[in-house]
Motif scaffolding. Structure first.
Motif, short mmCIF file in Angstrom:
data_model
loop_
_atom_site.label_atom_id
_atom_site.label_comp_id
_atom_site.label_asym_id
_atom_site.label_seq_id
_atom_site.Cartn_x
_atom_site.Cartn_y
_atom_site.Cartn_z
N HIS A 109 0.95 -1.12 -0.27
CA HIS A 109 -0.01 0.18 0.01
C HIS A 109 0.84 1.15 0.35
O HIS A 109 1.78 0.95 0.59
CB HIS A 109 -0.69 -0.02 1.37
CG HIS A 109 -2.24 -0.70 1.12
ND1 HIS A 109 -3.23 -0.99 -0.19
CD2 HIS A 109 -2.57 -2.31 2.56
CE1 HIS A 109 -4.41 -1.86 0.58
NE2 HIS A 109 -3.58 -2.45 1.60
N LEU A 110 0.19 2.31 -0.54
CA LEU A 110 1.02 3.55 0.07
C LEU A 110 0.17 4.29 1.69
O LEU A 110 1.11 5.12 1.39
CB LEU A 110 0.24 4.82 -1.23
CG LEU A 110 0.43 3.84 -3.01
CD1 LEU A 110 0.21 5.23 -3.18
CD2 LEU A 110 2.62 3.91 -3.02
N ASP B 298 -5.14 4.30 -1.25
CA ASP B 298 -4.65 3.65 -3.09
C ASP B 298 -5.27 4.21 -3.78
O ASP B 298 -4.58 4.01 -5.01
CB ASP B 298 -4.22 2.34 -2.68
CG ASP B 298 -3.07 1.77 -1.76
OD1 ASP B 298 -2.50 3.10 -1.22
OD2 ASP B 298 -3.00 0.61 -0.94
#
Length: 319
Positions: A37-38, A109
């Motif tokens: 994930h970001l 995201d």
């Protein structure tokens, strides 16, 4: 029954982050995964590093533990560059990488690149195409592809994965379409049950898993595959109570899942002040003691010792 962990990338490598991966190997975990994930939910404004560089560092620091994503999604990935990164990770690790894949959700995201969240039908279609192209890129030396969402023009992925014909896919799926995709491409299936259920409702949680296992077996049969052809992974920490409260509680929890044919249980490494907060000493006792009590559990003779590979056992070995 194997025991694995998820290590969230919430610490600098030199300030305890790297030590956790080494400790996971020392404790004997089968695999250590991380989220791709970001940013993630209520940890959005806290330290969070990238999955691929983190796994590369873990591959260099460890020797035997399997490594991977749980899970990566199309939210901010394109199959062509991602395949190159995965091939490189597989090489760095000596063939120890498992790719967890999922459709993703409408979290941070989903809009980080400036796009609107995809409708559910489009998200499912993108995931199907993403998986199909990624599968080809990791198997074939040169790929051209013209899909509705993704394209590739003479994309080269040489020399290919050490694991043959490619590194294994662990497909996250709960619904019929996802189950069919897992049955077609997966060497493992991943579920967390149903996070919409009230936490602690053990009977409804178990009933959900029973239904999901039945649906997976149906999808496998439609693909001409046997139940033993795919590993079954349960990611804990979202519903199903608190199995990390003691060794006995975890053994009871995992043993009941083994009766359904699950071959791997994944627990989150404790993260303070989060939904994954837990006593780290109890966590380490579970890692040290539970596997011996669970030895021999997990699907009986219906489970394969290694992920299914249609290319056959000779091609599974790293070159």
């Amino acid at each position: 029954m194997r025991l694995s962990t998820v290590i969230l990338p919430t610490r600098r490598w030199t300030e305890g982050g790297g030590r956790r991966w080494l400790r996971a190997e020392e404790l004997g975990f089968h695999a250590a995964y991380t989220y791709d994930h970001l940013a993630w939910r209520n940890l959005r404004d806290r330290t969070w590093f990238g999955a691929v560089p983190t796994l590369a560092a873990a591959a260099a620091a460890t020797r035997s533990i399997r490594l991977g994503t749980l899970v990566a999604s199309p939210n901010f990935r394109h199959p062509v560059p991602f395949a190159k990164e995965l091939m490189s990770l597989d090489d760095l690790s000596g063939g120890r990488v498992t790719l967890g894949l999922g459709a993703g959700a409408n979290g941070f995201d989903a809009t980080a690149l400036g796009q609107a969240p995809w409708p559910p039908r489009e998200r499912a279609a993108r995931f199907e195409e993403f998986t199909e192209l990624l599968d080809r890129l990791l198997r074939e030396p040169v790929v051209s592809y013209d899909g509705s969402f993704y394209r590739a023009h003479e994309a080269r992925n040489l020399p290919g994965c050490l694991q043959r014909p490619r590194l294994p896919f662990a497909m996250a799926a709960t619904g019929p379409r996802g189950m069919r995709l897992a049955a077609r491409y997966g060497q493992a299936w991943v579920t967390l049950g149903d996070p919409r259920l009230p936490d602690g409702d053990e009977e409804r949680f178990h009933a959900t898993l029973v239904e999901q296992v039945r649906n997976l077996d149906k999808a496998l049969a439609e693909q001409g595959r046997a139940a033993r052809d795919i590993e079954r992974i349960l990611l804990t920490g979202f519903t199903g109570g608190d199995p990390l409260r003691s060794v006995d509680a975890f053994v009871d929890f995992a043993g009941r899942r083994a009766e359904l044919g699950f071959t791997e249980i994944v627990v989150h490494w404790p993260v303070e002040d989060s939904v994954f907060a837990a006593d780290e000493r109890t966590f380490e006792r579970i890692a040290s003691r539970a596997p011996a009590q669970l030895a021999g559990l997990g699907g009986g003779d219906a489970r394969a010792a290694r992920p299914h590979d249609p290319a056959g056992p000779d091609e599974r070995r790293p070159r």
